[in-house]
Design a protein around this motif. Sequence first.
Motif, PDB file in Angstrom:
ATOM      1  N   LEU A  89       2.257   5.042  -7.224  1.00 52.53           N
ATOM      2  CA  LEU A  89       2.810   6.046  -8.286  1.00 52.53           C
ATOM      3  C   LEU A  89       3.601   7.318  -7.301  1.00 52.53           C
ATOM      4  O   LEU A  89       4.084   8.013  -8.062  1.00 52.53           O
ATOM      5  N   GLY A  90       3.369   7.252  -6.109  1.00 54.09           N
ATOM      6  CA  GLY A  90       4.071   8.268  -5.430  1.00 54.09           C
ATOM      7  C   GLY A  90       5.449   8.171  -5.652  1.00 54.09           C
ATOM      8  O   GLY A  90       6.231   9.136  -5.623  1.00 54.09           O
ATOM      9  N   ASN A  91       5.944   6.753  -5.547  1.00 53.70           N
ATOM     10  CA  ASN A  91       7.439   6.609  -5.532  1.00 53.70           C
ATOM     11  C   ASN A  91       7.975   6.806  -7.003  1.00 53.70           C
ATOM     12  O   ASN A  91       9.121   7.331  -7.478  1.00 53.70           O
ATOM     13  N   TYR A 105      -7.631  11.318  -8.094  1.00 50.31           N
ATOM     14  CA  TYR A 105      -6.681  11.888  -9.082  1.00 50.31           C
ATOM     15  C   TYR A 105      -5.697  10.748  -9.412  1.00 50.31           C
ATOM     16  O   TYR A 105      -5.255  10.479 -10.380  1.00 50.31           O
ATOM     17  N   TYR A 106      -5.415   9.768  -8.236  1.00 49.04           N
ATOM     18  CA  TYR A 106      -4.798   8.619  -8.192  1.00 49.04           C
ATOM     19  C   TYR A 106      -5.353   7.621  -9.353  1.00 49.04           C
ATOM     20  O   TYR A 106      -4.609   7.059 -10.179  1.00 49.04           O
ATOM     21  N   ALA A 107      -6.615   7.690  -9.314  1.00 50.66           N
ATOM     22  CA  ALA A 107      -7.277   6.566 -10.352  1.00 50.66           C
ATOM     23  C   ALA A 107      -7.142   7.316 -11.951  1.00 50.66           C
ATOM     24  O   ALA A 107      -6.846   6.158 -12.715  1.00 50.66           O
ATOM     25  N   SER A 120       0.762  -1.172   0.017  1.00 57.01           N
ATOM     26  CA  SER A 120      -0.043  -0.130  -0.039  1.00 57.01           C
ATOM     27  C   SER A 120       0.641   1.178   0.231  1.00 57.01           C
ATOM     28  O   SER A 120       0.365   2.360  -0.377  1.00 57.01           O
ATOM     29  N   ALA A 121       1.903   1.234   0.457  1.00 58.25           N
ATOM     30  CA  ALA A 121       2.915   2.450   0.576  1.00 58.25           C
ATOM     31  C   ALA A 121       3.522   2.716  -0.846  1.00 58.25           C
ATOM     32  O   ALA A 121       3.625   3.656  -1.226  1.00 58.25           O
ATOM     33  N   PHE A 122       4.028   1.672  -1.555  1.00 60.16           N
ATOM     34  CA  PHE A 122       4.725   1.677  -2.696  1.00 60.16           C
ATOM     35  C   PHE A 122       3.435   2.131  -3.647  1.00 60.16           C
ATOM     36  O   PHE A 122       2.464   1.686  -3.772  1.00 60.16           O
TER      37      PHE A 122
END
Length: 459
Positions: free
Chosen positions: A25-27, A112-114, A21-23
């Motif tokens: 698109l943010g990375n 917006y992640y979607a 869950s942490a990994f």
Amino acid sequence: MGAGRGTWGTQFGFYLAAIGSAFGLGNIWRFPYIVSENGGGAFVLLYVFLVFIIGMPLLVGELILGRSTRSGLMRAIDIVIDEGPKKDNEKFFRFKWLGVGSLILCGIVLAYYAVISGWVLHYLSQLTVTAMTGSPFDPSGTLSFLLANGWLQVLLTSVHLLVVIVIVAKDVEEGIERAVGFMMPLFVVLLLVLAVKSLSLPSAPEAMRFLLYPDFSSLSMQSLGQAVGHVFFTLSVGFGMMVTFGSYLSDRVYIPIAGFRVATMDSFISLFAGVMIFPLVMVGIQPATGPEMLFASLPVLFGSFSGGLLFGFGFFICLYLAALGASIGLLETIVSNFRESLSVKRARAVWLSGGVCFLFALLPALSSSVFQGFDFGGKGLLEFLDGLLINWGLPVAALITSQVVLYKLSDLKKKAAFEDPGSEFHDTEKIYSHWIFALRWVVSPIVILALALQLLSLL
Ligand code: PHE
């Protein structure tokens, strides 16, 4: 993770799910573009430093809050306020709104992640077509077609949200999150291979200098806020998600070390993403900035070596799964909080929250077409929303969460989380006092300073 509140059977299961869950698109997508906007090395240094001095303490705090109350954020706040001294109740009444605020944040971020997950889906489908027809892959055509077609983005976004909704409604997210966690080692391998390939480009020395050499004069008044926001975003802190995760966490897991491991692994992934992307950006084939950066630059690499397209395909599958894991975590957080506070049927809560997210998602999905004219200080709608949520909303939510953990959760419960069941560590007292110090004297001042500097830069 079910309607009843089970716990992850093994430490390993927890790591897989938490890292899954942490990994995301943010990375891979967000980190490189904000590094490039903030001038490179100095920002990277600031970011890594902040991961450990503010991100990790808060991550640990959220996990402890969840585990010691066995609840998601909203109910956890109720519980700790009820347990607190009576006269404090009025004073801390406003904390109740934190739960609501965090959930709204989860919803808008999921929206917006979607949209970006939809972009990944588009690349996957284009790479599949290329592989099947043998026609050459056209990186810039793929991107410009996508950006010009807002309704295609709406379609891709809804496909992604539908997948997330079905998984969470069927209550199989734990299994999926684990499966995503299992994919992560493969993802890391692909990332490393692609990073090594990038390093062999002639632009690599210049790119590494940009990424790693700290030139502090390139930082702006907004850089601290952007770094703080990104640290919380990438560690999924401030959304209440880690509180929900903590609520499923077995008593056998030693939270301080779990927090350290998740934070370290997450930062490594981001740094490798930077190593992979920057030589490509600097090669000049595709001048790339902003949210498009990853999508404009990376496919160029796939065409540059034999078997590259296959790697590209594998990479985008992993990236999609990472985005899926994060999206599931976001929707699950909204739904489990929703259900703890109001007794709504699971499926209804999922479809309702998913539907609202879809409506939110229309704005970013149409940002490069219908709302193309939007301009806020040189930023398009997508980037503006992203900045508003991550650089402003998230630090505020994280700040309030830290106060709940610090002042409302009893010392007894906090201390208990630092007693190591495996007695691997002896100086638990010391670790505990460092943690409290960080929450009280490091997290709050830095977040407040970051918000103040951003405000000043606006004026
Ligand atoms: N941490 C995720 C990423 O880096 C984003 C996220 C935030 C996921 C909050 C879940 C909750 O992509």
